[in-house]
Design a protein around this motif. Structure first.
Motif, PDB file in Angstrom:
ATOM      1  N   LEU A 198    -118.902  -9.761   3.641  1.00 56.90           N
ATOM      2  CA  LEU A 198    -119.579 -11.025   3.340  1.00 56.90           C
ATOM      3  C   LEU A 198    -119.274 -11.491   1.922  1.00 56.90           C
ATOM      4  O   LEU A 198    -118.934 -12.662   1.694  1.00 56.90           O
ATOM      5  CB  LEU A 198    -121.090 -10.862   3.514  1.00 56.90           C
ATOM      6  N   LEU A 199    -119.396 -10.585   0.958  1.00 56.55           N
ATOM      7  CA  LEU A 199    -119.116 -10.921  -0.438  1.00 56.55           C
ATOM      8  C   LEU A 199    -117.664 -11.324  -0.617  1.00 56.55           C
ATOM      9  O   LEU A 199    -117.344 -12.290  -1.322  1.00 56.55           O
ATOM     10  CB  LEU A 199    -119.462  -9.726  -1.333  1.00 56.55           C
ATOM     11  N   ASP A 200    -116.785 -10.589   0.041  1.00 56.66           N
ATOM     12  CA  ASP A 200    -115.354 -10.864  -0.080  1.00 56.66           C
ATOM     13  C   ASP A 200    -114.999 -12.245   0.469  1.00 56.66           C
ATOM     14  O   ASP A 200    -114.242 -12.999  -0.145  1.00 56.66           O
ATOM     15  CB  ASP A 200    -114.576  -9.785   0.684  1.00 56.66           C
ATOM     16  N   SER A 201    -115.567 -12.587   1.630  1.00 56.10           N
ATOM     17  CA  SER A 201    -115.250 -13.865   2.270  1.00 56.10           C
ATOM     18  C   SER A 201    -115.810 -15.048   1.499  1.00 56.10           C
ATOM     19  O   SER A 201    -115.137 -16.068   1.321  1.00 56.10           O
ATOM     20  CB  SER A 201    -115.787 -13.888   3.703  1.00 56.10           C
ATOM     21  N   THR A 202    -117.072 -14.927   1.044  1.00 51.08           N
ATOM     22  CA  THR A 202    -117.704 -16.057   0.357  1.00 51.08           C
ATOM     23  C   THR A 202    -117.181 -16.230  -1.062  1.00 51.08           C
ATOM     24  O   THR A 202    -117.138 -17.349  -1.579  1.00 51.08           O
ATOM     25  CB  THR A 202    -119.233 -15.867   0.301  1.00 51.08           C
ATOM     26  N   ALA A 203    -116.764 -15.133  -1.696  1.00 47.07           N
ATOM     27  CA  ALA A 203    -116.308 -15.201  -3.087  1.00 47.07           C
ATOM     28  C   ALA A 203    -114.876 -15.700  -3.208  1.00 47.07           C
ATOM     29  O   ALA A 203    -114.515 -16.322  -4.213  1.00 47.07           O
ATOM     30  CB  ALA A 203    -116.435 -13.824  -3.746  1.00 47.07           C
ATOM     31  N   LEU A 204    -114.062 -15.438  -2.191  1.00 49.59           N
ATOM     32  CA  LEU A 204    -112.642 -15.761  -2.312  1.00 49.59           C
ATOM     33  C   LEU A 204    -112.403 -17.250  -2.512  1.00 49.59           C
ATOM     34  O   LEU A 204    -111.464 -17.654  -3.199  1.00 49.59           O
ATOM     35  CB  LEU A 204    -111.881 -15.267  -1.071  1.00 49.59           C
ATOM     36  N   GLY A 205    -113.246 -18.097  -1.901  1.00 49.48           N
ATOM     37  CA  GLY A 205    -113.071 -19.541  -2.049  1.00 49.48           C
ATOM     38  C   GLY A 205    -113.087 -19.990  -3.494  1.00 49.48           C
ATOM     39  O   GLY A 205    -112.347 -20.903  -3.890  1.00 49.48           O
ATOM     40  N   MET A 206    -113.923 -19.339  -4.313  1.00 52.66           N
ATOM     41  CA  MET A 206    -113.994 -19.680  -5.729  1.00 52.66           C
ATOM     42  C   MET A 206    -112.739 -19.259  -6.488  1.00 52.66           C
ATOM     43  O   MET A 206    -112.457 -19.770  -7.582  1.00 52.66           O
ATOM     44  CB  MET A 206    -115.215 -19.003  -6.365  1.00 52.66           C
ATOM     45  N   ALA A 207    -111.975 -18.322  -5.929  1.00 50.79           N
ATOM     46  CA  ALA A 207    -110.785 -17.812  -6.609  1.00 50.79           C
ATOM     47  C   ALA A 207    -109.511 -18.556  -6.214  1.00 50.79           C
ATOM     48  O   ALA A 207    -108.462 -18.321  -6.819  1.00 50.79           O
ATOM     49  CB  ALA A 207    -110.617 -16.325  -6.305  1.00 50.79           C
ATOM     50  N   ILE A 208    -109.592 -19.460  -5.229  1.00 52.27           N
ATOM     51  CA  ILE A 208    -108.389 -20.149  -4.749  1.00 52.27           C
ATOM     52  C   ILE A 208    -107.669 -20.899  -5.874  1.00 52.27           C
ATOM     53  O   ILE A 208    -106.438 -20.787  -6.008  1.00 52.27           O
ATOM     54  CB  ILE A 208    -108.733 -21.098  -3.583  1.00 52.27           C
ATOM     55  N   PRO A 209    -108.362 -21.693  -6.712  1.00 52.73           N
ATOM     56  CA  PRO A 209    -107.637 -22.375  -7.806  1.00 52.73           C
ATOM     57  C   PRO A 209    -106.928 -21.391  -8.744  1.00 52.73           C
ATOM     58  O   PRO A 209    -105.785 -21.641  -9.167  1.00 52.73           O
ATOM     59  CB  PRO A 209    -108.750 -23.134  -8.539  1.00 52.73           C
ATOM     60  N   ALA A 210    -107.595 -20.283  -9.080  1.00 51.51           N
ATOM     61  CA  ALA A 210    -106.972 -19.289  -9.957  1.00 51.51           C
ATOM     62  C   ALA A 210    -105.771 -18.631  -9.278  1.00 51.51           C
ATOM     63  O   ALA A 210    -104.740 -18.380  -9.928  1.00 51.51           O
ATOM     64  CB  ALA A 210    -107.997 -18.230 -10.355  1.00 51.51           C
ATOM     65  N   LEU A 211    -105.890 -18.342  -7.988  1.00 49.54           N
ATOM     66  CA  LEU A 211    -104.767 -17.782  -7.240  1.00 49.54           C
ATOM     67  C   LEU A 211    -103.597 -18.762  -7.193  1.00 49.54           C
ATOM     68  O   LEU A 211    -102.432 -18.361  -7.305  1.00 49.54           O
ATOM     69  CB  LEU A 211    -105.207 -17.429  -5.811  1.00 49.54           C
ATOM     70  N   SER A 212    -103.913 -20.026  -7.031  1.00 49.38           N
ATOM     71  CA  SER A 212    -102.873 -21.063  -7.001  1.00 49.38           C
ATOM     72  C   SER A 212    -102.119 -21.103  -8.320  1.00 49.38           C
ATOM     73  O   SER A 212    -100.886 -21.237  -8.345  1.00 49.38           O
ATOM     74  CB  SER A 212    -103.504 -22.422  -6.698  1.00 49.38           C
ATOM     75  N   ASP A 213    -102.834 -20.981  -9.428  1.00 47.28           N
ATOM     76  CA  ASP A 213    -102.183 -20.984 -10.746  1.00 47.28           C
ATOM     77  C   ASP A 213    -101.373 -19.715 -10.965  1.00 47.28           C
ATOM     78  O   ASP A 213    -100.245 -19.758 -11.476  1.00 47.28           O
ATOM     79  CB  ASP A 213    -103.251 -21.109 -11.848  1.00 47.28           C
ATOM     80  N   THR A 214    -101.925 -18.563 -10.573  1.00 50.36           N
ATOM     81  CA  THR A 214    -101.250 -17.283 -10.804  1.00 50.36           C
ATOM     82  C   THR A 214     -99.937 -17.194 -10.039  1.00 50.36           C
ATOM     83  O   THR A 214     -98.911 -16.754 -10.588  1.00 50.36           O
ATOM     84  CB  THR A 214    -102.158 -16.112 -10.385  1.00 50.36           C
ATOM     85  N   PHE A 215     -99.954 -17.605  -8.772  1.00 54.36           N
ATOM     86  CA  PHE A 215     -98.775 -17.444  -7.918  1.00 54.36           C
ATOM     87  C   PHE A 215     -97.993 -18.741  -7.738  1.00 54.36           C
ATOM     88  O   PHE A 215     -97.019 -18.767  -6.971  1.00 54.36           O
ATOM     89  CB  PHE A 215     -99.196 -16.914  -6.543  1.00 54.36           C
ATOM     90  N   ALA A 216     -98.423 -19.826  -8.411  1.00 55.67           N
ATOM     91  CA  ALA A 216     -97.766 -21.138  -8.282  1.00 55.67           C
ATOM     92  C   ALA A 216     -97.619 -21.525  -6.817  1.00 55.67           C
ATOM     93  O   ALA A 216     -96.541 -21.910  -6.351  1.00 55.67           O
ATOM     94  CB  ALA A 216     -96.399 -21.109  -8.971  1.00 55.67           C
ATOM     95  N   SER A 217     -98.730 -21.398  -6.077  1.00 53.53           N
ATOM     96  CA  SER A 217     -98.719 -21.665  -4.639  1.00 53.53           C
ATOM     97  C   SER A 217     -99.689 -22.796  -4.314  1.00 53.53           C
ATOM     98  O   SER A 217    -100.656 -23.041  -5.044  1.00 53.53           O
ATOM     99  CB  SER A 217     -99.130 -20.405  -3.868  1.00 53.53           C
ATOM    100  N   SER A 218     -99.411 -23.462  -3.194  1.00 55.10           N
ATOM    101  CA  SER A 218    -100.281 -24.548  -2.752  1.00 55.10           C
ATOM    102  C   SER A 218    -101.515 -23.989  -2.053  1.00 55.10           C
ATOM    103  O   SER A 218    -101.534 -22.827  -1.613  1.00 55.10           O
ATOM    104  CB  SER A 218     -99.528 -25.468  -1.786  1.00 55.10           C
ATOM    105  N   VAL A 219    -102.539 -24.827  -1.943  1.00 62.89           N
ATOM    106  CA  VAL A 219    -103.755 -24.425  -1.245  1.00 62.89           C
ATOM    107  C   VAL A 219    -103.454 -24.141   0.226  1.00 62.89           C
ATOM    108  O   VAL A 219    -104.014 -23.224   0.828  1.00 62.89           O
ATOM    109  CB  VAL A 219    -104.834 -25.526  -1.374  1.00 62.89           C
ATOM    110  N   GLN A 220    -102.541 -24.935   0.814  1.00 59.98           N
ATOM    111  CA  GLN A 220    -102.164 -24.736   2.221  1.00 59.98           C
ATOM    112  C   GLN A 220    -101.540 -23.358   2.437  1.00 59.98           C
ATOM    113  O   GLN A 220    -101.804 -22.688   3.440  1.00 59.98           O
ATOM    114  CB  GLN A 220    -101.173 -25.823   2.674  1.00 59.98           C
ATOM    115  N   GLU A 221    -100.724 -22.926   1.479  1.00 57.20           N
ATOM    116  CA  GLU A 221    -100.108 -21.602   1.601  1.00 57.20           C
ATOM    117  C   GLU A 221    -101.156 -20.503   1.447  1.00 57.20           C
ATOM    118  O   GLU A 221    -101.121 -19.488   2.140  1.00 57.20           O
ATOM    119  CB  GLU A 221     -99.025 -21.438   0.533  1.00 57.20           C
TER     120      GLU A 221
END
Length: 462
Positions: A34-57
């Motif tokens: 539950l924590l993993d699923s709900t928390a990951l959404g907040m990390a998407i922008p940071a993941l996008s910056d780290t890996f230079a990836s789109s939200v769709q990817e």
């Protein structure tokens, strides 16, 4: 007090301590996915910056995790029969722990996706095993009371998860969202190793590989197609989308035919649905999951985009709904001890409807106390309904069918959430173009439909 009475009292005290430790262990285990699923959404922008990836990817990180969890559930039904609940539960904790560590060290999007698939496998094991472990530990009489405690994270974590994740991402790094699972997993493993009793196992139970592949493929295609619909909305109403739906229904339909011929050797027993109370409770669980998860998905958009609420205010309204669910679940045992299951189900539907109807009117959203009361009642009704169905599903099935019952419970919940999240987007898009109330109206209609299986529970009980 005689020596025999003293020993009995001592044994009872030890049993109560063990039960409390097991409940704590299951709470920790249920927090992880539950924590993993709900928390990951907040990390998407940071993941996008780290890996230079789109939200769709990055959407694959979420979708493939959900698919891995779903297809693991029916496999656990066999695993709990072949081995035992304790072994399967410890396996789930171990896989989730190792996958969390590797996710935190991922150096690319592709490696993160692969590690998330393994994390989804661990989550699927934990979700499928939790209820059988609890049922075996506390017995059927105390199951509903214990489930009310174990189910608390399902209400609290979706509210606090994004907040904790936001603090972690802003203060440290997105990698610590995954590392947060490490101490929780280790403590849960320690409790399981020392306090969880072994359940009976049947070494003669063989894996129905053909049936598993049929059902798992059908389930995976269904969840993938529904996740694509929820991501792309009306653009997915195409021939490929309809083809995915037809293929999924064909595979699952063929599995039902296959399982009926295969009888007791099938990976999941579909004959449980021939038991009227089980069938009616399963339908109510599916509908309540559909309403619950679609509401979590769409209400923030309704509050923010349609009525101009701030993000903080919209989050607070979801928090009020979660508070209602939390408060109502503590009354489940009292209600079921005074009323029939059907009447309690009808009470939960009625409370949900009373909370939903005011939200059909624009003027209601201008009165903050009315909105707070409505969301509190909606959460209370839906929280009571989902917990009632998840526990009552076990009431009429033989003890040897507990793993199958748990698997069907998780599958119905997952499908209800996926279908609800995907379909409610259509109504919301329609509402934004017509300025009417299709979204809340659709939720009201589905809530009304819950009356049918709720009434049928009374008939099946008689």
């Amino acid at each position: 007090m005689s020596a025999s009475d003293h020993r009995a009292e001592q044994k009872r005290s030890i049993g109560e301590v063990s039960s409390h430790k097991i409940i704590l262990m299951l709470i920790l285990g249920s927090i992880l996915p539950l924590l993993d699923s709900t928390a990951l959404g907040m990390a998407i922008p940071a993941l996008s910056d780290t890996f230079a990836s789109s939200v769709q990817e990055l959407q694959k990180v979420v979708t493939l995790y959900a698919i891995a969890a779903a297809v693991t559930v029916p496999l656990c039904a066999w695993g709990m029969k072949r081995y035992n609940n304790k072994s399967v539960w410890l396996l789930g904790l171990t896989v989730f722990l190792l996958a969390s560590v590797t996710c935190a060290t991922a150096g690319s999007v592709n490696s993160l996706i692969i590690f998330r698939i393994f994390q989804g496998v661990g989550a699927g094991i934990l979700m499928a095993t939790m209820q059988p472990v609890l049922l075996h530990a506390v017995g059927r009489e105390q199951f509903k009371v214990a489930m009310a405690s174990v189910a608390i994270p399902a209400v609290i974590v979706p509210i606090l998860g994004p907040l904790v994740a936001g603090l972690i991402v802003n203060s440290v790094s997105w990698r610590w969202i995954f590392l947060l699972n490490v101490p929780i997993s280790i403590f849960a493993m320690f409790l399981a190793w020392y306090y969880l009793p072994n359940s009976p196992s049947d070494k003669r139970s063989k894996l129905d590989l053909q049936g598993y592949l049929l059902f798992a493929c059908g389930l995976a295609i269904a969840i993938y197609g529904l996740s694509e619909v929820s991501s792309h909305s009306l653009d997915m109403l195409t021939i490929p989308a309809l083809g995915l739906a037809a293929l999924s229904l064909s595979l699952i339909g063929y599995y039902v035919h296959y399982a009926l011929k295969k009888s007791s050797h099938a990976i999941l027993d579909v004959r449980l649905f021939s038991i009227p109370p089980f069938r009616n409770t399963a339908l109510l669980l599916f509908l309540s999951s559909l309403v619950f998860y679609s509401s979590l998905f769409i209400f923030p958009s309704i509050f923010i985009e349609h009525y101009g609420y701030s993000t903080l205010s919209a989050s607070a309204m979801l928090g009020v709904s979660g508070l209602g669910a939390l408060l109502s679940r503590s009354y489940l045992h009292k209600l079921t001890s005074h009323f029939s299951v059907s009447k309690v189900a009808m009470i939960s539907v009625l409370i949900s409807l009373i909370g939903t109807l005011p939200l059909l009117y624009d003027s209601a959203f201008e009165l903050m106390p009315l909105v707070v009361l409505s969301m509190l009642l909606r959460g209370a009704g839906l929280g009571l309904m989902t917990l009632l169905t998840m526990t009552h599903l076990y009431h009429y099935v033989p003890e040897g069918k507990t793993p199958d019952t748990s698997a069907w419970s998780r599958i119905l919940t997952l499908l209800g959430g996926a279908i609800g999240t995907a379909s409610i987007g259509f109504f919301y898009q329609w509402e934004m173009s017509t300025q009417s109330h299709q979204t809340v109206g659709a939720l009201t209609v589905i809530t009304l439909l819950c009356i049918v299986p709720a009434l049928s529970l009374e008939k099946s009980k008689a």
